[in-house]
Design a protein around this motif. Structure first.
Motif, PDB file in Angstrom:
ATOM      1  N   SER A   1      45.506  48.160  31.015  1.00 50.75           N
ATOM      2  CA  SER A   1      46.208  47.195  31.848  1.00 50.75           C
ATOM      3  C   SER A   1      45.166  46.281  32.497  1.00 50.75           C
ATOM      4  O   SER A   1      43.979  46.617  32.582  1.00 50.75           O
ATOM      5  N   PHE A   2      45.646  45.149  32.928  1.00 45.98           N
ATOM      6  CA  PHE A   2      44.744  44.104  33.411  1.00 45.98           C
ATOM      7  C   PHE A   2      45.158  43.636  34.794  1.00 45.98           C
ATOM      8  O   PHE A   2      46.310  43.771  35.185  1.00 45.98           O
ATOM      9  N   GLU A   3      44.163  43.083  35.512  1.00 45.63           N
ATOM     10  CA  GLU A   3      44.482  42.570  36.848  1.00 45.63           C
ATOM     11  C   GLU A   3      43.686  41.302  37.134  1.00 45.63           C
ATOM     12  O   GLU A   3      42.631  41.070  36.538  1.00 45.63           O
ATOM     13  N   CYS A   4      44.242  40.533  38.055  1.00 41.48           N
ATOM     14  CA  CYS A   4      43.606  39.295  38.478  1.00 41.48           C
ATOM     15  C   CYS A   4      43.244  39.491  39.948  1.00 41.48           C
ATOM     16  O   CYS A   4      44.015  40.096  40.693  1.00 41.48           O
TER      17      CYS A   4
ATOM     18  N   PRO B   1      46.445  38.634  24.418  1.00 43.25           N
ATOM     19  CA  PRO B   1      45.197  39.274  23.981  1.00 43.25           C
ATOM     20  C   PRO B   1      44.133  38.277  23.520  1.00 43.25           C
ATOM     21  O   PRO B   1      42.976  38.650  23.364  1.00 43.25           O
ATOM     22  N   PHE B   2      44.519  37.030  23.324  1.00 42.27           N
ATOM     23  CA  PHE B   2      43.547  36.031  22.888  1.00 42.27           C
ATOM     24  C   PHE B   2      42.997  35.200  24.056  1.00 42.27           C
ATOM     25  O   PHE B   2      42.242  34.268  23.839  1.00 42.27           O
ATOM     26  N   SER B   3      43.398  35.526  25.271  1.00 45.00           N
ATOM     27  CA  SER B   3      42.905  34.750  26.411  1.00 45.00           C
ATOM     28  C   SER B   3      42.343  35.666  27.499  1.00 45.00           C
ATOM     29  O   SER B   3      42.957  36.682  27.832  1.00 45.00           O
ATOM     30  N   PRO B   4      41.195  35.295  28.092  1.00 38.94           N
ATOM     31  CA  PRO B   4      40.641  36.109  29.184  1.00 38.94           C
ATOM     32  C   PRO B   4      41.207  35.719  30.545  1.00 38.94           C
ATOM     33  O   PRO B   4      40.783  36.252  31.557  1.00 38.94           O
ATOM     34  N   PHE B   5      42.152  34.758  30.560  1.00 39.54           N
ATOM     35  CA  PHE B   5      42.624  34.224  31.838  1.00 39.54           C
ATOM     36  C   PHE B   5      43.978  34.776  32.267  1.00 39.54           C
ATOM     37  O   PHE B   5      44.816  35.131  31.434  1.00 39.54           O
ATOM     38  N   CYS B   6      44.172  34.790  33.586  1.00 36.53           N
ATOM     39  CA  CYS B   6      45.436  35.229  34.178  1.00 36.53           C
ATOM     40  C   CYS B   6      46.519  34.197  33.856  1.00 36.53           C
ATOM     41  O   CYS B   6      46.324  32.998  34.094  1.00 36.53           O
ATOM     42  N   PRO B   7      47.666  34.651  33.319  1.00 42.68           N
ATOM     43  CA  PRO B   7      48.720  33.681  32.992  1.00 42.68           C
ATOM     44  C   PRO B   7      49.283  33.015  34.255  1.00 42.68           C
ATOM     45  O   PRO B   7      49.841  31.918  34.187  1.00 42.68           O
TER      46      PRO B   7
ATOM     47  N   PRO C   1      39.936  34.564  35.846  1.00 43.10           N
ATOM     48  CA  PRO C   1      39.686  35.601  34.835  1.00 43.10           C
ATOM     49  C   PRO C   1      40.443  36.903  35.102  1.00 43.10           C
ATOM     50  O   PRO C   1      40.728  37.235  36.251  1.00 43.10           O
ATOM     51  N   LEU C   2      40.729  37.589  34.019  1.00 45.39           N
ATOM     52  CA  LEU C   2      41.360  38.910  34.125  1.00 45.39           C
ATOM     53  C   LEU C   2      40.302  39.999  33.981  1.00 45.39           C
ATOM     54  O   LEU C   2      39.325  39.826  33.258  1.00 45.39           O
ATOM     55  N   PHE C   3      40.533  41.106  34.639  1.00 47.61           N
ATOM     56  CA  PHE C   3      39.653  42.273  34.521  1.00 47.61           C
ATOM     57  C   PHE C   3      40.474  43.455  34.031  1.00 47.61           C
ATOM     58  O   PHE C   3      41.671  43.535  34.299  1.00 47.61           O
ATOM     59  N   VAL C   4      39.802  44.375  33.348  1.00 43.77           N
ATOM     60  CA  VAL C   4      40.497  45.587  32.920  1.00 43.77           C
ATOM     61  C   VAL C   4      40.708  46.440  34.169  1.00 43.77           C
ATOM     62  O   VAL C   4      39.767  46.665  34.939  1.00 43.77           O
ATOM     63  N   SER C   5      41.943  46.889  34.384  1.00 44.08           N
ATOM     64  CA  SER C   5      42.218  47.712  35.572  1.00 44.08           C
ATOM     65  C   SER C   5      41.573  49.077  35.405  1.00 44.08           C
ATOM     66  O   SER C   5      41.495  49.602  34.298  1.00 44.08           O
ATOM     67  N   ARG C   6      41.167  49.639  36.521  1.00 42.41           N
ATOM     68  CA  ARG C   6      40.605  51.000  36.481  1.00 42.41           C
ATOM     69  C   ARG C   6      41.771  51.972  36.312  1.00 42.41           C
ATOM     70  O   ARG C   6      42.693  51.962  37.123  1.00 42.41           O
TER      71      ARG C   6
ATOM     72  N   PRO D   1      37.273  40.123  29.120  1.00 36.47           N
ATOM     73  CA  PRO D   1      37.327  41.304  30.002  1.00 36.47           C
ATOM     74  C   PRO D   1      36.607  42.534  29.445  1.00 36.47           C
ATOM     75  O   PRO D   1      36.033  43.310  30.210  1.00 36.47           O
ATOM     76  N   PHE D   2      36.616  42.704  28.119  1.00 36.75           N
ATOM     77  CA  PHE D   2      35.913  43.873  27.561  1.00 36.75           C
ATOM     78  C   PHE D   2      34.396  43.659  27.543  1.00 36.75           C
ATOM     79  O   PHE D   2      33.632  44.598  27.698  1.00 36.75           O
ATOM     80  N   ARG D   3      33.985  42.413  27.363  1.00 38.08           N
ATOM     81  CA  ARG D   3      32.557  42.077  27.463  1.00 38.08           C
ATOM     82  C   ARG D   3      32.054  42.429  28.872  1.00 38.08           C
ATOM     83  O   ARG D   3      31.023  43.058  29.050  1.00 38.08           O
TER      84      ARG D   3
END
Ligand SMILES: Cc1ncc(COP(=O)(O)O)c(C=O)c1O
Ligand SMILES: [Zn+2]
Length: 405
Positions: A3-6, A17-23, A28-33, A200-202
């Protein structure tokens, strides 16, 4: 499922999945812990850097076939430059020792693990140098079709550094900032996963550097960590690593992060100093530090927010200062890094001179890339070449010897 968070909007339900940005807001989006039942463990005896910290990464397993032996880079005490700046404990985290000579390999390695696990067949990147070589190398390793988009006019040496790995090498005429966004659009249409600077995975991969610093210091955080800053991806990854360690109760104090930009391209430093929450895109840039020259950093506002929230700092150094620092690191410590990476030494001098960093403070400088891929910007006058003949070589060498026998 990840899951992802902004930072601004919180958890995001649907992510492209093709964008690193928050819709929602375009940040940018980050992978949630993930919520975990048990504590995260560090597998200290694992050989691979990724495997060591698997519990802290969004990977269910580590596929060794895809790895090039990234990470596990040395943390070297700067025995000469440290005392010169009045500090007794200064270390360099030498990211030049990664497989393609820069920290980018850590991010690419995790992004490629993720891509292969999700069935992705083609990857790509938009880069002026280090990320191009890194993505091309990992793409080759994984047998993925790889697209590398570079700016028209990229020097032949930079083309070769990624071209040798056999990607589709494409130079594009047009605005480089626009190319970043265009690559994501095209990637979505054609099914190419573009793992650009703030993927986000980078960013997750960059966290591993932080965990390594923690282990190498004997399970402690240093007082200061200095990092060259462009898109913001690397700095955010490092900051997130120490947040993870803080959450796990592994560190007592969160370090002070210092992001360093080039004076001729410092949109984030300008916003930071002016107290603005967002940066203003620069119309022109003027610096020899091309790898960190980004007039519109895609994670710029997220970086400003995080640096402020964690009481960090942003500083700028001139081209002259970074070139002098590059020479000093090579001549006094035996470390040849890119001028961009040497910005950290120049910033250390500045902050120590201004009393921000005190003599007892421990500082870690992240040397992000190897100097041997890009020739020093100030040319051959950098050093003197003595011309001698074979016949009188011994007497002439004796003349040069400062400590006569
Ligand atoms: C050598 C070097 N240092 C630092 C950076 C900046 O990293 P980021 O764009 O993640 O802020 C880059 C980016 O390309 C780089 O090549
Ligand atoms: Zn958002």
């Amino acid at each position: 499922m990840d899951s992802f968070e902004c930072q601004a909007c919180g958890p995001v339900d649907v992510r492209d999945p093709f964008s690193p940005f928050c819709p929602g807001c375009g940040e940018p989006l980050f992978v949630s812990r993930p919520e975990r039942s048990g504590r995260r463990a560090i597998r200290e005896h694992a050989e691979s850097a990724i495997e060591k910290f698997l519990d802290f990464l969004p990977l269910s397993a580590f596929d060794a076939k895809l790895s090039l032996g990234e990470g596990n880079t040395p943390l070297l005490p700067l025995n000469c430059l440290g005392p010169r700046t009045g500090l007794s404990r200064v270390f360099a985290k030498n990211e030049a020792q990664n497989p393609t000579g820069s920290f980018k390999d850590r991010g690419t390695a995790v992004a490629v693990q993720k891509a292969v696990a999700s069935g992705v067949k083609s990857i790509g990147t938009v880069s002026t140098g280090n990320m191009a070589a890194s993505t091309a190398a990992y793409g080759a390793r994984a047998g993925l079709e790889t697209f590398v988009l570079l700016k028209e006019g990229t020097p032949a040496a930079a083309l070769q550094a990624s071209g040798i790995y056999g990607p589709h090498l494409i130079t594009v005429d047009g605005d480089y900032g626009a190319l970043f966004h265009k690559s994501l659009e095209i990637g979505k249409r054609l099914g190419i996963s573009f793992m650009n600077s703030i993927d986000p995975f980078r960013i997750e991969g960059y966290k591993v550097t932080g965990y390594e610093i923690f282990l190498q210091l004997g399970r402690r955080a240093p007082r200061f960590i200095l990092v060259p800053l462009s898109s913001g991806g690397h700095l955010l990854g490092l900051m997130r690593a120490f947040e993870d360690l803080e959450r796990e109760g592994m560190i007592a104090d969160y370090p002070t992060f210092v992001g360093v930009q080039a004076l001729g391209c410092a949109p984030l430093v300008q916003a930071f100093e002016a107290g603005r929450p967002t940066y203003e895109r620069l119309k022109e840039t003027r610096t020899i530090a091309h790898a960190i020259s980004n007039p519109a950093p895609p994670a710029g506002n997220a970086t400003l927010r995080m640096i402020r929230a964690r009481a960090g700092r942003l500083v700028a150094v001139s081209d002259e200062e970074m070139l002098e620092a590059q020479r000093e690191l090579a001549a006094k410590e035996g470390l040849f890094c890119q001028a961009e990476s040497a910005t950290t030494v120049a910033a250390l001098k500045k902050l120590a001179g201004g009393g921000v960093i005190g003599p007892g403070d421990e500082a870690v400088l992240v040397l992000t890339g190897s100097g041997s891929k890009t020739p020093p910007a100030s040319g051959p006058s950098l050093f003197r070449v003595h011309r001698m003949s074979l016949t009188d070589l011994d007497s002439q060498l004796f003349g040069l010897l400062t400590s006569k026998m």
